[in-house]
Scaffold this motif. Structure first.
Motif, PDB file in Angstrom:
ATOM      1  N   LEU A 279       0.821  -1.210   0.000  1.00 33.46           N
ATOM      2  CA  LEU A 279       0.000   0.000   0.000  1.00 33.46           C
ATOM      3  C   LEU A 279       0.857   1.262   0.000  1.00 33.46           C
ATOM      4  N   LEU A 280       1.921   1.249   0.791  1.00 32.54           N
ATOM      5  CA  LEU A 280       2.785   2.427   0.893  1.00 32.54           C
ATOM      6  C   LEU A 280       3.472   2.734  -0.433  1.00 32.54           C
ATOM      7  N   SER A 281       3.982   1.715  -1.107  1.00 32.28           N
ATOM      8  CA  SER A 281       4.702   1.955  -2.363  1.00 32.28           C
ATOM      9  C   SER A 281       3.774   2.550  -3.426  1.00 32.28           C
ATOM     10  N   VAL A 282       2.507   2.126  -3.440  1.00 30.38           N
ATOM     11  CA  VAL A 282       1.534   2.705  -4.385  1.00 30.38           C
ATOM     12  C   VAL A 282       1.286   4.174  -4.039  1.00 30.38           C
ATOM     13  N   SER A 283       1.179   4.480  -2.748  1.00 33.33           N
ATOM     14  CA  SER A 283       0.990   5.874  -2.317  1.00 33.33           C
ATOM     15  C   SER A 283       2.189   6.725  -2.715  1.00 33.33           C
ATOM     16  N   ILE A 284       3.382   6.172  -2.557  1.00 29.68           N
ATOM     17  CA  ILE A 284       4.601   6.888  -2.936  1.00 29.68           C
ATOM     18  C   ILE A 284       4.623   7.151  -4.441  1.00 29.68           C
ATOM     19  N   ALA A 285       4.226   6.159  -5.224  1.00 26.45           N
ATOM     20  CA  ALA A 285       4.182   6.329  -6.675  1.00 26.45           C
ATOM     21  C   ALA A 285       3.198   7.435  -7.066  1.00 26.45           C
ATOM     22  N   LEU A 286       2.075   7.507  -6.372  1.00 27.86           N
ATOM     23  CA  LEU A 286       1.109   8.575  -6.625  1.00 27.86           C
ATOM     24  C   LEU A 286       1.730   9.939  -6.316  1.00 27.86           C
ATOM     25  N   PHE A 287       2.460  10.010  -5.215  1.00 23.91           N
ATOM     26  CA  PHE A 287       3.185  11.228  -4.830  1.00 23.91           C
ATOM     27  C   PHE A 287       4.200  11.606  -5.912  1.00 23.91           C
ATOM     28  N   PHE A 288       4.967  10.644  -6.375  1.00 24.73           N
ATOM     29  CA  PHE A 288       5.952  10.895  -7.434  1.00 24.73           C
ATOM     30  C   PHE A 288       5.272  11.370  -8.717  1.00 24.73           C
ATOM     31  N   TYR A 289       4.153  10.738  -9.062  1.00 23.35           N
ATOM     32  CA  TYR A 289       3.428  11.122 -10.271  1.00 23.35           C
ATOM     33  C   TYR A 289       3.021  12.594 -10.194  1.00 23.35           C
ATOM     34  N   GLY A 290       2.588  13.007  -9.007  1.00 17.87           N
ATOM     35  CA  GLY A 290       2.245  14.407  -8.831  1.00 17.87           C
ATOM     36  C   GLY A 290       3.452  15.315  -8.991  1.00 17.87           C
ATOM     37  N   LEU A 291       4.575  14.932  -8.403  1.00 19.73           N
ATOM     38  CA  LEU A 291       5.792  15.739  -8.538  1.00 19.73           C
ATOM     39  C   LEU A 291       6.233  15.855  -9.997  1.00 19.73           C
ATOM     40  N   LEU A 292       6.018  14.801 -10.762  1.00 19.95           N
ATOM     41  CA  LEU A 292       6.451  14.780 -12.156  1.00 19.95           C
ATOM     42  C   LEU A 292       5.529  15.572 -13.073  1.00 19.95           C
ATOM     43  N   THR A 293       4.255  15.623 -12.769  1.00 22.32           N
ATOM     44  CA  THR A 293       3.282  16.172 -13.710  1.00 22.32           C
ATOM     45  C   THR A 293       2.654  17.484 -13.255  1.00 22.32           C
ATOM     46  N   GLU A 294       2.832  17.870 -11.996  1.00 28.42           N
ATOM     47  CA  GLU A 294       2.189  19.059 -11.457  1.00 28.42           C
ATOM     48  C   GLU A 294       3.222  20.087 -11.009  1.00 28.42           C
ATOM     49  N   THR A 295       2.761  21.297 -10.810  1.00 28.35           N
ATOM     50  CA  THR A 295       3.566  22.345 -10.184  1.00 28.35           C
ATOM     51  C   THR A 295       2.934  22.674  -8.839  1.00 28.35           C
ATOM     52  N   SER A 296       3.661  22.397  -7.767  1.00 29.60           N
ATOM     53  CA  SER A 296       3.118  22.592  -6.427  1.00 29.60           C
ATOM     54  C   SER A 296       4.188  23.203  -5.533  1.00 29.60           C
ATOM     55  N   LEU A 297       3.755  23.704  -4.383  1.00 30.80           N
ATOM     56  CA  LEU A 297       4.700  24.265  -3.418  1.00 30.80           C
ATOM     57  C   LEU A 297       5.688  23.199  -2.968  1.00 30.80           C
ATOM     58  N   LEU A 298       5.204  21.978  -2.742  1.00 31.12           N
ATOM     59  CA  LEU A 298       6.074  20.892  -2.301  1.00 31.12           C
ATOM     60  C   LEU A 298       7.130  20.586  -3.362  1.00 31.12           C
ATOM     61  N   LYS A 299       6.735  20.624  -4.621  1.00 34.32           N
ATOM     62  CA  LYS A 299       7.696  20.394  -5.706  1.00 34.32           C
ATOM     63  C   LYS A 299       8.744  21.498  -5.739  1.00 34.32           C
ATOM     64  N   LYS A 300       8.311  22.747  -5.530  1.00 33.90           N
ATOM     65  CA  LYS A 300       9.258  23.865  -5.531  1.00 33.90           C
ATOM     66  C   LYS A 300      10.264  23.731  -4.394  1.00 33.90           C
ATOM     67  N   ILE A 301       9.774  23.286  -3.234  1.00 31.33           N
ATOM     68  CA  ILE A 301      10.680  23.104  -2.088  1.00 31.33           C
ATOM     69  C   ILE A 301      11.694  22.006  -2.386  1.00 31.33           C
ATOM     70  N   LEU A 302      11.216  20.874  -2.894  1.00 31.93           N
ATOM     71  CA  LEU A 302      12.103  19.742  -3.167  1.00 31.93           C
ATOM     72  C   LEU A 302      13.067  20.024  -4.321  1.00 31.93           C
ATOM     73  N   SER A 303      12.720  20.992  -5.188  1.00 31.21           N
ATOM     74  CA  SER A 303      13.582  21.355  -6.311  1.00 31.21           C
ATOM     75  C   SER A 303      14.542  22.485  -5.973  1.00 31.21           C
ATOM     76  N   ASN A 304      14.410  23.062  -4.786  1.00 35.48           N
ATOM     77  CA  ASN A 304      15.299  24.142  -4.357  1.00 35.48           C
ATOM     78  C   ASN A 304      16.759  23.692  -4.423  1.00 35.48           C
ATOM     79  N   LYS A 305      17.644  24.584  -4.834  1.00 41.68           N
ATOM     80  CA  LYS A 305      19.058  24.232  -5.032  1.00 41.68           C
ATOM     81  C   LYS A 305      19.703  23.682  -3.767  1.00 41.68           C
ATOM     82  N   PHE A 306      19.376  24.276  -2.625  1.00 36.48           N
ATOM     83  CA  PHE A 306      19.957  23.783  -1.373  1.00 36.48           C
ATOM     84  C   PHE A 306      19.424  22.402  -1.038  1.00 36.48           C
ATOM     85  N   VAL A 307      18.106  22.207  -1.184  1.00 34.39           N
ATOM     86  CA  VAL A 307      17.515  20.889  -0.937  1.00 34.39           C
ATOM     87  C   VAL A 307      18.074  19.878  -1.933  1.00 34.39           C
ATOM     88  N   GLU A 308      18.288  20.306  -3.165  1.00 32.92           N
ATOM     89  CA  GLU A 308      18.869  19.430  -4.172  1.00 32.92           C
ATOM     90  C   GLU A 308      20.271  18.973  -3.755  1.00 32.92           C
TER      91      GLU A 308
END
Length: 404
Positions: A279-308
């Motif tokens: 169940l967890l791995s499917v939830s994670i995949a859904l989270f990843f799909y969102g990061l790949l296809t959407e623009t969100s605050l969470l994506k911006k944070i995770l893409s920040n140069k320092f976080v990178e």
């Protein structure tokens, strides 16, 4: 075949690596929060081992995203593929494992060997990744390094998984067969006293590739879905947050399960295994799909140069957050605490020491270990990675390799 993915590097998923490593860190030091928070909070934090599931699902996605449409079952391709994997994983693992056993020579810390008769023999089992097949040895050396045995099994299996997926199409059958092989090995070896080699079903399901293969397959399936899409962040589905919420719903559920005798987390309950591995791995995949296809605050944070940067150095952080380096910091904090109180006695004051609280010491260690990780990444891991990729190791270098 489908069109080759337009992207080979996704900053937000590098940031996810830092998130995963930090979750694992919290799970190992959840005890520091027990005094000032309800026990339910500690139980919840104790299930943050889910960072490992995030790593496995992410590995399945990245390897399939990079190689599914270009792999070849040929000697040359396989050598280049293994060369890239060695460059990514092996140098720092070897150096830090060596450091762990050198530390054992001076400290005789039984956590490193768990009573194994030959430290040199155990060291060889570590650097060849085979210790992860033995229940009694899985937490020796770099304790968290058992997961690298799982990763390496996937790396070796991936080209064959891709081959059978393309040739026979029945992709879903493969994890059933692989897990079935694991169950068969347990039935064969569970009564053999050989350091716990496939000695029980819990070990097989939680600590071996045969039991945890579904997490990688979920990542692969995600790659097969998104490889045909334009990953331009234009989707408005809000799957990033839905996946994120479902991930921690799985954490909460595991935190409510009875902990089996001798274990430390709800993960080890049969329902915990099902939740974590499936169940967890499917939830994670859904989270990843969102990061790949959407623009969100969470994506911006995770893409920040320092976080990178933290994500790029998170592999080292993961390897050093338990073991001799953290133990050294813990010893230093205790020494500093005694020294501070000696000063207070001389001054005749009754003040608190900045090193007397476990939760603060864990925070100090977290910050220091991150600093060390970034330094080791910049000074050792990154240069060695580039050197191996551009060298003639395994196969003569024809062009500069692309990092995964």
């Amino acid at each position: 075949m489908a069109q080759k993915p337009l992207l080979t590097y996704i900053p937000a998923l590098t940031g996810v690596r830092a998130l995963a490593a930090y979750l694992v860190f919290i799970s190992h030091y959840a005890y520091a929060f027990d005094e000032n928070f309800p026990h339910a909070v500690q139980r919840f934090l104790n299930e943050f081992h889910i960072g490992v599931t995030i790593f496995f699902t992410l590995s399945g996605f990245l390897i399939a995203f990079r190689y599914f449409d270009s792999f070849e079952l040929s000697s040359g391709w396989f050598k280049q593929y293994l060369k890239n994997r060695v460059a990514r994983i092996y140098p720092m693992y070897f150096l830090l494992t060596l450091a762990a056993f050198v530390s054992f020579y001076f400290t005789h810390d039984e956590k490193v060997t768990n009573g194994f008769a030959s430290p040199i023999g155990l060291f060889l089992m570590h650097i060849t990744f085979v210790r992860g097949f033995f229940d009694q040895l899985k937490f020796t050396g770099i304790a968290q390094g058992w997961s690298l045995t799982v990763e390496e099994c996937f790396y070796f299996s991936a080209p064959f998984i891709f081959y059978f997926a393309q040739r026979y199409k029945k992709f879903y059958i493969q994890p059933l067969i692989i897990t079935g092989i694991g169950a068969l090995l347990v039935l064969i070896f569970r009564n053999v006293n050989w350091y716990g080699f496939f000695s029980n079903f819990t070990f097989m399901m939680l600590y071996t590739f045969l039991g945890r293969c579904f997490e990688f397959f979920v990542g692969i399936q995600l790659a097969l879905i998104v490889r045909k899409k334009k990953l331009d962040g234009s989707s408005k589905q809000k799957l990033t947050y839905l996946g994120f919420v479902l991930i921690f719903a799985c954490v909460w559920f595991m935190s409510t399960l009875p902990i089996p005798k001798g274990e430390i987390a709800g993960l080890h309950h049969p329902l915990g295994i099902i939740t974590n591995n499936y169940l967890l791995s499917v939830s994670i995949a859904l989270f990843f799909y969102g990061l790949l296809t959407e623009t969100s605050l969470l994506k911006k944070i995770l893409s920040n140069k320092f976080v990178e940067l933290l994500g790029k150095s998170s592999y080292i952080f993961y390897l050093i957050h338990l073991g001799w380096m953290y133990d050294g910091l813990h010893f230093s904090f205790n020494w500093l605490n005694d020294w501070v109180f000696e000063l207070y006695d001389k001054w005749g004051v009754d003040w608190s020491s900045p090193f007397q609280y476990d939760n603060l010491n864990v925070l100090y260690a977290f910050i220091i270990l991150n600093g060390v990780s970034v330094l080791l990444f910049k000074l050792i891991e990154e240069p060695l990675n580039h050197y191996i990729r551009q060298s003639n190791f395994l196969i003569r270098n024809k062009k500069r390799a692309v990092s995964v």
